[in-house]
Enzyme design. Structure first.
Site, PDB file in Angstrom:
ATOM      1  N   LYS A 165      34.286 -29.168 119.544  1.00  0.00           N
ATOM      2  CA  LYS A 165      34.747 -29.521 118.197  1.00  0.00           C
ATOM      3  C   LYS A 165      36.239 -29.254 118.025  1.00  0.00           C
ATOM      4  CE  LYS A 165      30.164 -28.883 116.292  1.00  0.00           C
ATOM      5  NZ  LYS A 165      29.302 -28.152 115.373  1.00  0.00           N
ATOM      6  N   CYS A 208      25.125 -24.366 110.792  1.00  0.00           N
ATOM      7  CA  CYS A 208      25.689 -25.701 110.512  1.00  0.00           C
ATOM      8  C   CYS A 208      26.520 -25.759 109.224  1.00  0.00           C
ATOM      9  CB  CYS A 208      24.573 -26.737 110.462  1.00  0.00           C
ATOM     10  SG  CYS A 208      23.741 -26.919 112.050  1.00  0.00           S
ATOM     11  N   ARG A 258      24.010 -40.498 112.887  1.00  0.00           N
ATOM     12  CA  ARG A 258      25.255 -39.934 112.344  1.00  0.00           C
ATOM     13  C   ARG A 258      26.452 -40.837 112.664  1.00  0.00           C
ATOM     14  NH1 ARG A 258      26.298 -34.090 114.520  1.00  0.00           N
ATOM     15  NH2 ARG A 258      24.528 -33.550 113.189  1.00  0.00           N
ATOM     16  N   CYS A 270      18.588 -21.816 109.618  1.00  0.00           N
ATOM     17  CA  CYS A 270      18.391 -21.083 110.873  1.00  0.00           C
ATOM     18  C   CYS A 270      19.737 -20.519 111.308  1.00  0.00           C
ATOM     19  CB  CYS A 270      17.778 -21.992 111.951  1.00  0.00           C
ATOM     20  SG  CYS A 270      18.967 -22.987 112.854  1.00  0.00           S
ATOM     21  N   LYS A 284      28.558 -29.459 123.264  1.00  0.00           N
ATOM     22  CA  LYS A 284      29.396 -30.084 122.236  1.00  0.00           C
ATOM     23  C   LYS A 284      30.776 -29.426 122.188  1.00  0.00           C
ATOM     24  CE  LYS A 284      26.295 -28.642 119.103  1.00  0.00           C
ATOM     25  NZ  LYS A 284      25.610 -28.275 117.859  1.00  0.00           N
ATOM     26  N   CYS A 286      23.103 -26.356 104.705  1.00  0.00           N
ATOM     27  CA  CYS A 286      22.815 -27.332 105.767  1.00  0.00           C
ATOM     28  C   CYS A 286      21.584 -28.134 105.366  1.00  0.00           C
ATOM     29  CB  CYS A 286      22.572 -26.605 107.082  1.00  0.00           C
ATOM     30  SG  CYS A 286      20.972 -25.789 107.128  1.00  0.00           S
ATOM     31  N   ARG A 321      33.218 -34.072 119.460  1.00  0.00           N
ATOM     32  CA  ARG A 321      32.583 -34.627 118.256  1.00  0.00           C
ATOM     33  C   ARG A 321      33.635 -35.138 117.278  1.00  0.00           C
ATOM     34  NH1 ARG A 321      27.313 -32.237 117.357  1.00  0.00           N
ATOM     35  NH2 ARG A 321      26.356 -32.067 119.401  1.00  0.00           N
ATOM     36  N   CYS A 347      15.290 -31.400 109.842  1.00  0.00           N
ATOM     37  CA  CYS A 347      15.829 -30.667 110.984  1.00  0.00           C
ATOM     38  C   CYS A 347      14.712 -29.957 111.744  1.00  0.00           C
ATOM     39  CB  CYS A 347      16.865 -29.639 110.539  1.00  0.00           C
ATOM     40  SG  CYS A 347      17.501 -28.730 111.961  1.00  0.00           S
TER      41      CYS A 347
HETATM   42 FE1  SRM Z   1      24.673 -28.558 113.341  1.00  0.00          FE
HETATM   43  C1  SRM Z   1      22.151 -28.664 115.579  1.00  0.00           C
HETATM   44  C2  SRM Z   1      23.033 -30.645 111.302  1.00  0.00           C
HETATM   45  C3  SRM Z   1      27.496 -28.995 111.560  1.00  0.00           C
HETATM   46  C4  SRM Z   1      25.990 -25.771 114.793  1.00  0.00           C
HETATM   47  N1  SRM Z   1      22.904 -29.539 113.453  1.00  0.00           N
HETATM   48  C5  SRM Z   1      22.023 -29.487 114.498  1.00  0.00           C
HETATM   49  C6  SRM Z   1      20.922 -30.525 114.311  1.00  0.00           C
HETATM   50  C7  SRM Z   1      21.341 -31.779 115.000  1.00  0.00           C
HETATM   51  C8  SRM Z   1      19.512 -30.076 114.717  1.00  0.00           C
HETATM   52  C9  SRM Z   1      19.042 -30.353 116.131  1.00  0.00           C
HETATM   53  O1  SRM Z   1      19.760 -30.052 117.108  1.00  0.00           O
HETATM   54  O2  SRM Z   1      17.903 -30.818 116.259  1.00  0.00           O
HETATM   55  C10 SRM Z   1      20.947 -30.665 112.761  1.00  0.00           C
HETATM   56  C11 SRM Z   1      20.431 -31.990 112.189  1.00  0.00           C
HETATM   57  C12 SRM Z   1      19.774 -31.747 110.848  1.00  0.00           C
HETATM   58  C13 SRM Z   1      19.387 -32.971 110.117  1.00  0.00           C
HETATM   59  O3  SRM Z   1      18.177 -33.167 109.873  1.00  0.00           O
HETATM   60  O4  SRM Z   1      20.251 -33.738 109.722  1.00  0.00           O
HETATM   61  C14 SRM Z   1      22.376 -30.299 112.471  1.00  0.00           C
HETATM   62  N2  SRM Z   1      25.180 -29.711 111.797  1.00  0.00           N
HETATM   63  C15 SRM Z   1      24.339 -30.423 111.024  1.00  0.00           C
HETATM   64  C16 SRM Z   1      25.035 -30.942 109.780  1.00  0.00           C
HETATM   65  C17 SRM Z   1      24.517 -32.287 109.310  1.00  0.00           C
HETATM   66  C18 SRM Z   1      24.898 -29.878 108.677  1.00  0.00           C
HETATM   67  C19 SRM Z   1      25.259 -30.322 107.286  1.00  0.00           C
HETATM   68  O5  SRM Z   1      24.483 -29.976 106.419  1.00  0.00           O
HETATM   69  O6  SRM Z   1      26.295 -30.938 107.077  1.00  0.00           O
HETATM   70  C20 SRM Z   1      26.488 -30.932 110.279  1.00  0.00           C
HETATM   71  C21 SRM Z   1      26.879 -32.208 110.953  1.00  0.00           C
HETATM   72  C22 SRM Z   1      28.290 -32.134 111.462  1.00  0.00           C
HETATM   73  C23 SRM Z   1      28.860 -33.437 111.920  1.00  0.00           C
HETATM   74  O7  SRM Z   1      29.066 -34.303 111.092  1.00  0.00           O
HETATM   75  O8  SRM Z   1      29.152 -33.558 113.123  1.00  0.00           O
HETATM   76  C24 SRM Z   1      26.415 -29.804 111.292  1.00  0.00           C
HETATM   77  N3  SRM Z   1      26.466 -27.620 113.258  1.00  0.00           N
HETATM   78  C25 SRM Z   1      27.456 -27.882 112.374  1.00  0.00           C
HETATM   79  C26 SRM Z   1      28.413 -26.817 112.366  1.00  0.00           C
HETATM   80  C27 SRM Z   1      29.644 -26.706 111.442  1.00  0.00           C
HETATM   81  C28 SRM Z   1      30.873 -27.283 112.044  1.00  0.00           C
HETATM   82  O9  SRM Z   1      30.848 -27.824 113.139  1.00  0.00           O
HETATM   83  O10 SRM Z   1      31.908 -27.172 111.406  1.00  0.00           O
HETATM   84  C29 SRM Z   1      27.972 -25.885 113.286  1.00  0.00           C
HETATM   85  C30 SRM Z   1      28.627 -24.517 113.567  1.00  0.00           C
HETATM   86  C31 SRM Z   1      29.875 -24.612 114.359  1.00  0.00           C
HETATM   87  C32 SRM Z   1      29.575 -24.592 115.814  1.00  0.00           C
HETATM   88  O11 SRM Z   1      29.345 -25.653 116.381  1.00  0.00           O
HETATM   89  O12 SRM Z   1      29.543 -23.503 116.390  1.00  0.00           O
HETATM   90  C33 SRM Z   1      26.754 -26.409 113.845  1.00  0.00           C
HETATM   91  N4  SRM Z   1      24.178 -27.447 114.946  1.00  0.00           N
HETATM   92  C34 SRM Z   1      24.822 -26.304 115.333  1.00  0.00           C
HETATM   93  C35 SRM Z   1      24.089 -25.717 116.433  1.00  0.00           C
HETATM   94  C36 SRM Z   1      24.459 -24.405 117.181  1.00  0.00           C
HETATM   95  C37 SRM Z   1      25.456 -24.675 118.242  1.00  0.00           C
HETATM   96  C38 SRM Z   1      25.756 -23.465 119.065  1.00  0.00           C
HETATM   97  O13 SRM Z   1      26.794 -23.456 119.726  1.00  0.00           O
HETATM   98  O14 SRM Z   1      24.973 -22.511 119.101  1.00  0.00           O
HETATM   99  C39 SRM Z   1      22.969 -26.552 116.668  1.00  0.00           C
HETATM  100  C40 SRM Z   1      21.895 -26.361 117.723  1.00  0.00           C
HETATM  101  C41 SRM Z   1      22.317 -26.830 119.076  1.00  0.00           C
HETATM  102  O15 SRM Z   1      23.362 -27.445 119.256  1.00  0.00           O
HETATM  103  O16 SRM Z   1      21.561 -26.550 119.998  1.00  0.00           O
HETATM  104  C42 SRM Z   1      23.055 -27.619 115.700  1.00  0.00           C
HETATM  105 FE1  SF4 Z   2      19.059 -27.278 111.196  1.00  0.00          FE
HETATM  106 FE2  SF4 Z   2      19.693 -24.749 111.615  1.00  0.00          FE
HETATM  107 FE3  SF4 Z   2      21.608 -26.588 111.509  1.00  0.00          FE
HETATM  108 FE4  SF4 Z   2      20.369 -25.925 109.309  1.00  0.00          FE
HETATM  109  S1  SF4 Z   2      21.623 -24.542 110.560  1.00  0.00           S
HETATM  110  S2  SF4 Z   2      20.750 -28.034 109.991  1.00  0.00           S
HETATM  111  S3  SF4 Z   2      18.315 -25.513 110.007  1.00  0.00           S
HETATM  112  S4  SF4 Z   2      20.046 -26.463 113.055  1.00  0.00           S
END
Ligand code: SRM
Ligand code: SF4
Length: 570
Positions: A212, A480, A73, A476, A210, A431, A142, A437
């Protein structure tokens, strides 16, 4: 390391500022990294994954083993980049990735399908384009988000400047990134931490989780300010930003098996002047660093600290760090949202065009050659480029002639223009989920287009095709694509089954609620149709779909849906 802390804390603290054994393992011909390196690599912007489609096939054929691939990323503060940089990323995707790029919900760019042996080349290429993957993931601040609209106004300049200052201020200082990925001799030696090396903000163990940050406007909440750990909401008087309301403790992720986890909206905590913003941000991050939960990663985000302490105690702790009291927040709040899609005058005689990229995936897929079109636009018109928080792209600084050329290029490559897509599609996000993922329970990016195809037909039948509402799908409950404050949230729950949520808003200031659980993918639209029928029949003047669902409440929505299904609705 204090007793009771999660093993990851020990790993980070002992990693010599994120070096660990990554360099050594890079020299190893094995296609994957050790468990510890996998965790440290996230801070370098790299996730180890495996192709889950390939895994499924292998299992069906009685073969075991994973096909390891990496996600890389690039963080792009405020989504601001150049045409040359986007061209470089596209070329790198062809050379070292799977030939596609993925624009994210946080104004970043992802490569998928990168092999371990190609990581250094890819990261060097990204560095040569003057971009970085450092701190795109991991327990750090981030990518800092900011409204990407390129209006020639002092307001937009001011928030852009704050975004850059924050991004620079919170950039990790570790030399590990340079040593491992950029220096000539691929290092295998154990670099020790030299006397002068430190992470002045993060410390040796970095943050508990993390973190944000986003900067946005009341008149345009395009970066979804209420979903961030820390949000700066510009307070404008006489065409100038006089300060920012500080919002803290937003977040989306939930772990359904843990009742003490939840999505939360940011809370207005204080007002700061532009000059104070970075210092206050540092104090807030420092409180989370020192008091955030380091024992339980499921409850380690800032929202839980604020929930457990209460906002007053949190603010007092921030004030202690600052050595002074904070002003209370002003009344200013978000009241509009703009996705910046389509044509807009910039205010300096030039134009920008927001191109909707469905779910952020830039690829050539017959007959739509989106990637080639973007390459041609960047090469021939060298526009400015901005990434939006809705996984889309803005091409900026175009003169009248270039506007026409841009449309011709899109047409020649069969790319649907932003004007030709439905409102539902335009405001939708999914997402990544399958196949990359590792946390995905269901499909998302590959499922939403089909759901929308069906929904568009139903909305047209009801004459609701012009309604603007957000529909956000995730594979899930991690959230995201920010599904928990959207008009309609579709969240993967079990194999091919989703939780359906309604009652949020495009404006992003209200959480939605669960309408139904365990809805099979092919019943998502038929579950939504009765709600739209009800909406059409009983909405108030100007009421949005989310506001309507919120006003009715789930009992009435369920009752109407039941009546509708049993033909009790005329
Ligand atoms: Fe996310 C984890 C993709 C924005 C909450 N997210 C992941 C991972 C890295 C999976 C992993 O941990 O193994 C995913 C990678 C998938 C892949 O194959 O590419 C992933 N997140 C994404 C992206 C690419 C979704 C998208 O379709 O655009 C976004 C990348 C953002 C960036 O450029 O930095 C992305 N993730 C978000 C957001 C939205 C936001 O930040 O505005 C959230 C919700 C906001 C938040 O943080 O509360 C988000 N991602 C999570 C979480 C849950 C965090 C939590 O506090 O519970 C995880 C899981 C974790 O961190 O354990 C996660
Ligand atoms: Fe993966 Fe769940 Fe984030 Fe979708 S919402 S990219 S399935 S961690």
């Amino acid at each position: 390391m204090a007793e009771g802390q999660s093993p990851l804390e020990e790993l980070k603290a002992g990693s010599r500022l994120l070096r660990g054994e990554i360099a050594k393992e890079l020299k190893d011909p094995s296609p994957s990294f050790s468990k510890d390196s996998v965790q440290l690599l996230k801070h370098h912007g790299i996730y180890q994954q495996d192709d889950r489609d390939a895994r499924k096939v292998a299992r069906a054929e009685g073969r075991s083993g994973k096909h390891y691939i990496m996600m890389v990323r690039t963080r792009v503060p405020g989504g601001r980049m150049t045409a040359e940089q986007l061209l470089a990323e596209l070329a790198l995707a062809d050379r070292w990735g799977n030939g596609t790029l993925r624009l994210t919900t946080r104004q970043s760019i992802q490569h998928h399908g990168v092999l371990k042996g190609d990581l250094r080349d890819l990261i060097r290429g990204i560095h040569e384009a003057d971009l970085t993957t450092l701190a795109a993931c991991g327990d750090v601040v981030r990518n800092v988000m900011c409204c990407p609209a390129p209006f020639a106004s002092p307001l937009h300049r001011q928030i852009g400047q704050l975004c850059e200052e924050l991004a620079e201020h919170f950039k990790p200082r570790t030399p590990a990134y340079r040593e491992i990925w950029l220096e000539d001799a691929a290092t295998g030696e154990r670099h020790s931490v030299s006397g002068g090396e430190e992470e002045p903000i993060y410390g040796r163990a970095y943050l508990p989780r993390k973190f944000k940050i986003a900067v946005g406007f009341c008149h345009d909440n395009c970066i979804d300010l209420y979903t961030h750990d820390l949000g700066f909401l510009a307070v404008v008087r006489d065409e100038s930003i006089v300060g920012y309301n500080v919002l803290v403790g937003g977040g989306q992720g939930v772990t359904p098996s843990r009742k003490d986890t939840f999505p939360a909206l940011g809370k207005k905590m204080a007002f700061v002047t532009p000059e104070e913003a970075v210092q206050v941000a540092e104090a807030i991050v420092a409180v989370q660093r020192d008091h955030g939960n380091r024992a339980d990663r499921k409850r380690a985000r800032l929202k839980y600290l604020i929930h457990d302490w209460g906002l007053d105690k949190f603010r007092e702790e921030v004030e202690k760090r600052l050595g002074r009291a904070l002003w209370g927040p002003w009344d200013d709040d978000v009241f509009e949202v703009d996705d910046h899609i389509g044509w807009h005058p910039q205010g300096d005689g030039r134009w920008f065009y927001g191109l909707n990229i469905e779910n952020g995936r830039i690829a050539d897929r017959d007959p739509v050659r989106l990637k080639s079109a973007i390459e041609a636009i960047c090469r021939e018109l060298t526009p400015g480029v901005r990434l939006t928080a809705h996984q889309s792209l803005l091409f900026t600084d175009l003169d009248d002639r270039q506007c026409q050329e841009l449309m011709s290029i899109l047409k020649a490559h069969y790319v649907p223009t932003s004007e030709s897509i439905s409102e539902a599609r335009r405001w939708s996000m999914a997402c990544v989920a399958w196949p990359t993922c590792g946390l995905a329970i269901t499909e998302s990016e590959r499922a939403l287009p089909g759901v929308l195809d069906e929904l568009e037909v139903e909305l047209a039948k009801l004459g609701l095709q012009r309604e603007a509402f957000t529909i956000r799908m995730t594979g899930c409950p991690n959230g995201c694509a920010r599904p928990y404050n959207s008009d309609i949230g579709i969240v993967g729950k079990a194999r091919d089954k989703y939780t359906l949520l309604v009652g949020g808003q495009r404006l992003g200031k209200r959480l939605n609620f669960i309408h139904r659980e365990m809805v099979p993918r092919d019943e998502i639209v038929s579950t939504l149709v009765p709600l739209f029928v009800f909406f059409k029949a009983e909405r108030e003047e100007g009421e949005t779909f989310g506001d309507f669902c919120h006003r009715q409440g789930n009992d009435r929505l369920l009752q109407f849906a039941d009546d509708y299904r049993h033909g009790r609705v005329s």
